[in-house]
Design an enzyme around this catalytic site. Structure first.
Site, PDB file in Angstrom:
ATOM      1  N   SER A 160       0.836  -1.068  -0.084  1.00 18.17           N
ATOM      2  CA  SER A 160      -0.020   0.099   0.059  1.00 18.17           C
ATOM      3  C   SER A 160       0.806   1.316   0.200  1.00 18.17           C
ATOM      4  O   SER A 160       1.672   1.477   0.879  1.00 18.17           O
ATOM      5  CB  SER A 160      -0.907  -0.005   1.178  1.00 18.17           C
ATOM      6  OG  SER A 160      -1.314   1.277   1.437  1.00 18.17           O
TER       7      SER A 160
ATOM      8  N   HIS B 195      -1.385  -1.349  -4.354  1.00 14.35           N
ATOM      9  CA  HIS B 195      -2.499  -1.040  -3.608  1.00 14.35           C
ATOM     10  C   HIS B 195      -2.676   0.335  -3.218  1.00 14.35           C
ATOM     11  O   HIS B 195      -1.773   1.115  -2.850  1.00 14.35           O
ATOM     12  CB  HIS B 195      -2.551  -1.947  -2.391  1.00 14.35           C
ATOM     13  CG  HIS B 195      -3.616  -1.674  -1.657  1.00 14.35           C
ATOM     14  ND1 HIS B 195      -5.074  -2.468  -1.967  1.00 14.35           N
ATOM     15  CD2 HIS B 195      -4.252  -1.077  -0.663  1.00 14.35           C
ATOM     16  CE1 HIS B 195      -5.930  -2.264  -1.089  1.00 14.35           C
ATOM     17  NE2 HIS B 195      -5.513  -1.256  -0.230  1.00 14.35           N
TER      18      HIS B 195
ATOM     19  N   ASP C 189      -4.714   3.368  -1.920  1.00 18.00           N
ATOM     20  CA  ASP C 189      -5.856   3.828  -0.849  1.00 18.00           C
ATOM     21  C   ASP C 189      -6.434   5.224  -0.887  1.00 18.00           C
ATOM     22  O   ASP C 189      -5.751   6.239  -0.659  1.00 18.00           O
ATOM     23  CB  ASP C 189      -5.485   3.686   0.733  1.00 18.00           C
ATOM     24  CG  ASP C 189      -5.204   2.093   1.155  1.00 18.00           C
ATOM     25  OD1 ASP C 189      -6.168   1.365   0.874  1.00 18.00           O
ATOM     26  OD2 ASP C 189      -3.957   1.565   1.307  1.00 18.00           O
TER      27      ASP C 189
ATOM     28  N   MET D 203      -9.192   7.854   0.178  1.00 21.59           N
ATOM     29  CA  MET D 203      -9.964   8.194   1.543  1.00 21.59           C
ATOM     30  C   MET D 203     -10.472   9.433   1.451  1.00 21.59           C
ATOM     31  O   MET D 203      -9.849  10.585   1.072  1.00 21.59           O
ATOM     32  CB  MET D 203      -9.055   8.098   2.609  1.00 21.59           C
ATOM     33  CG  MET D 203      -8.375   6.870   2.912  1.00 21.59           C
ATOM     34  SD  MET D 203      -7.292   6.492   4.333  1.00 21.59           S
ATOM     35  CE  MET D 203      -6.615   5.139   4.541  1.00 21.59           C
TER      36      MET D 203
ATOM     37  N   HIS E 153      -8.389   0.873  -3.782  1.00 23.78           N
ATOM     38  CA  HIS E 153      -9.342   0.628  -2.639  1.00 23.78           C
ATOM     39  C   HIS E 153     -10.101   2.029  -2.295  1.00 23.78           C
ATOM     40  O   HIS E 153      -9.485   3.115  -1.548  1.00 23.78           O
ATOM     41  CB  HIS E 153      -8.622   0.027  -1.438  1.00 23.78           C
ATOM     42  CG  HIS E 153      -9.212  -0.051  -0.173  1.00 23.78           C
ATOM     43  ND1 HIS E 153      -8.559  -0.327   0.862  1.00 23.78           N
ATOM     44  CD2 HIS E 153     -10.556  -0.089  -0.077  1.00 23.78           C
ATOM     45  CE1 HIS E 153      -9.434  -0.765   1.967  1.00 23.78           C
ATOM     46  NE2 HIS E 153     -10.755  -0.433   1.387  1.00 23.78           N
TER      47      HIS E 153
ATOM     48  N   MET F 264     -12.191   4.197  -0.184  1.00 26.07           N
ATOM     49  CA  MET F 264     -12.676   4.142   1.264  1.00 26.07           C
ATOM     50  C   MET F 264     -13.644   5.573   1.175  1.00 26.07           C
ATOM     51  O   MET F 264     -13.212   6.686   1.753  1.00 26.07           O
ATOM     52  CB  MET F 264     -11.778   4.419   2.406  1.00 26.07           C
ATOM     53  CG  MET F 264     -11.076   2.844   2.646  1.00 26.07           C
ATOM     54  SD  MET F 264      -9.756   2.926   3.317  1.00 26.07           S
ATOM     55  CE  MET F 264      -8.563   2.957   1.850  1.00 26.07           C
TER      56      MET F 264
ATOM     57  N   MET G  72     -11.085  -6.323   5.713  1.00 26.94           N
ATOM     58  CA  MET G  72     -10.492  -5.473   6.643  1.00 26.94           C
ATOM     59  C   MET G  72     -10.035  -5.948   7.829  1.00 26.94           C
ATOM     60  O   MET G  72     -10.720  -6.590   8.443  1.00 26.94           O
ATOM     61  CB  MET G  72     -11.134  -4.248   6.600  1.00 26.94           C
ATOM     62  CG  MET G  72     -11.687  -3.296   5.445  1.00 26.94           C
ATOM     63  SD  MET G  72     -10.242  -2.647   4.270  1.00 26.94           S
ATOM     64  CE  MET G  72      -8.858  -2.047   5.730  1.00 26.94           C
TER      65      MET G  72
ATOM     66  N   ASP H  24      -6.463  -6.664   4.077  1.00 25.06           N
ATOM     67  CA  ASP H  24      -5.724  -5.128   4.313  1.00 25.06           C
ATOM     68  C   ASP H  24      -5.940  -4.817   5.675  1.00 25.06           C
ATOM     69  O   ASP H  24      -6.846  -4.710   6.063  1.00 25.06           O
ATOM     70  CB  ASP H  24      -6.894  -4.412   3.324  1.00 25.06           C
ATOM     71  CG  ASP H  24      -6.210  -2.891   3.098  1.00 25.06           C
ATOM     72  OD1 ASP H  24      -5.166  -2.875   3.686  1.00 25.06           O
ATOM     73  OD2 ASP H  24      -6.773  -2.313   2.400  1.00 25.06           O
TER      74      ASP H  24
END
Ligand code: DX5
Ligand code: ZN
Length: 231
Positions: free
Chosen positions: A15, A40, A42, A44, A73, A75, A144, A179
């Protein structure tokens, strides 16, 4: 390369949340040169999770540096208004949280409709059954093992959930991704339970840098070896 054929072999997905934020291109090239299978990313929004990272223009800028698979990913909530922007940014896999809205079924259809592989993520408090009716609509289930929002948190044991999902998935070509808090100590637990994609942020980036990337390789190899030993 992009995502090619389905395989259940162990994949390590560093990540870049734990990378140097002033140097993403070089960091991505460094982890790939040191053995990363996927990258990966992330995303957010400061609303679905209590932290902010980056959006589609940044992800698009990462794309030319990714030679493997760009695993994005989300979020964020809502998801649907941004699906086309992440397709345009070059995501290979786009994962949305089952908790992010009322219509995850529609979201997964839209992700595939935009030409990407579709993932669905479950927070630690969400049971495996939440995705039972989605398994023909997705290519990946992300379990998660921390509450999402930050790197470097303590692993939460979700082994029973992973086993339940593995049984539920059966012969479908659906990855189980883990993750949060993945280290050489926790990787064997999740691999033995049936996971094949291991995301790791702090455990990959610790001790290394773009100028000295060898520790990234040693960290990736240690996680991979620990997972393999459990199979
Ligand atoms: C957590 C993110 C993870 C995180 C993992 O919200 O989705 O991908 O970066 O970091 P570590 O491996 O440090 O727990
Ligand atoms: Zn993640």
């Amino acid at each position: 390369m992009a995502y090619s054929d389905f395989s259940r072999s162990i994949k390590i997905a560093p990540s870049i949340l734990s990378a140097d934020f002033a140097n993403f291109g070089a960091e991505i090239r460094a982890i790939e040169s040191q053995g990363a299978d996927w990258v990966h990313v992330d995303v957010m929004d400061g609303h679905f999770v209590p932290n902010l990272t980056f959006g589609p223009p940044a992800v698009k800028a990462f794309r030319p540096h990714v030679g493997t698979v760009m695993d994005v990913h989300l979020m964020i909530a809502p998801v649907d208004p941004y699906i086309d922007a992440f397709a345009e940014a070059g995501a290979d896999i786009l994962t949305a949280h089952v908790e992010a809205g009322a219509h995850i079924h529609r979201t997964l259809q839209a992700i595939r409709g935009a030409g990407m592989k579709a993932g669905v993520a479950l927070n630690p408090g969400t049971p495996a059954a939440a995705v039972e009716h989605l398994l023909d609509l997705c290519d990946l289930v992300c379990v998660m093992t921390v509450n999402p929002g930050f790197g470097g948190q303590k692993f939460i044991d979700m082994t029973a959930k992973i086993r339940a999902l593995r049984a539920m998935i059966g012969d479908r070509p659906v990855h189980i991704e883990i993750d949060g808090g993945v280290t050489p100590e926790t990787a064997p637990l999740v691999a033995a339970a049936g996971a094949d994609v291991l995301v790791a942020g702090s455990a990959v980036f610790k001790g290394g840098s773009v100028a000295d990337p060898a520790p990234y390789g040693a960290n990736i190899a240690a996680i991979r070896a620990a997972a393999a030993a459990a199979l």
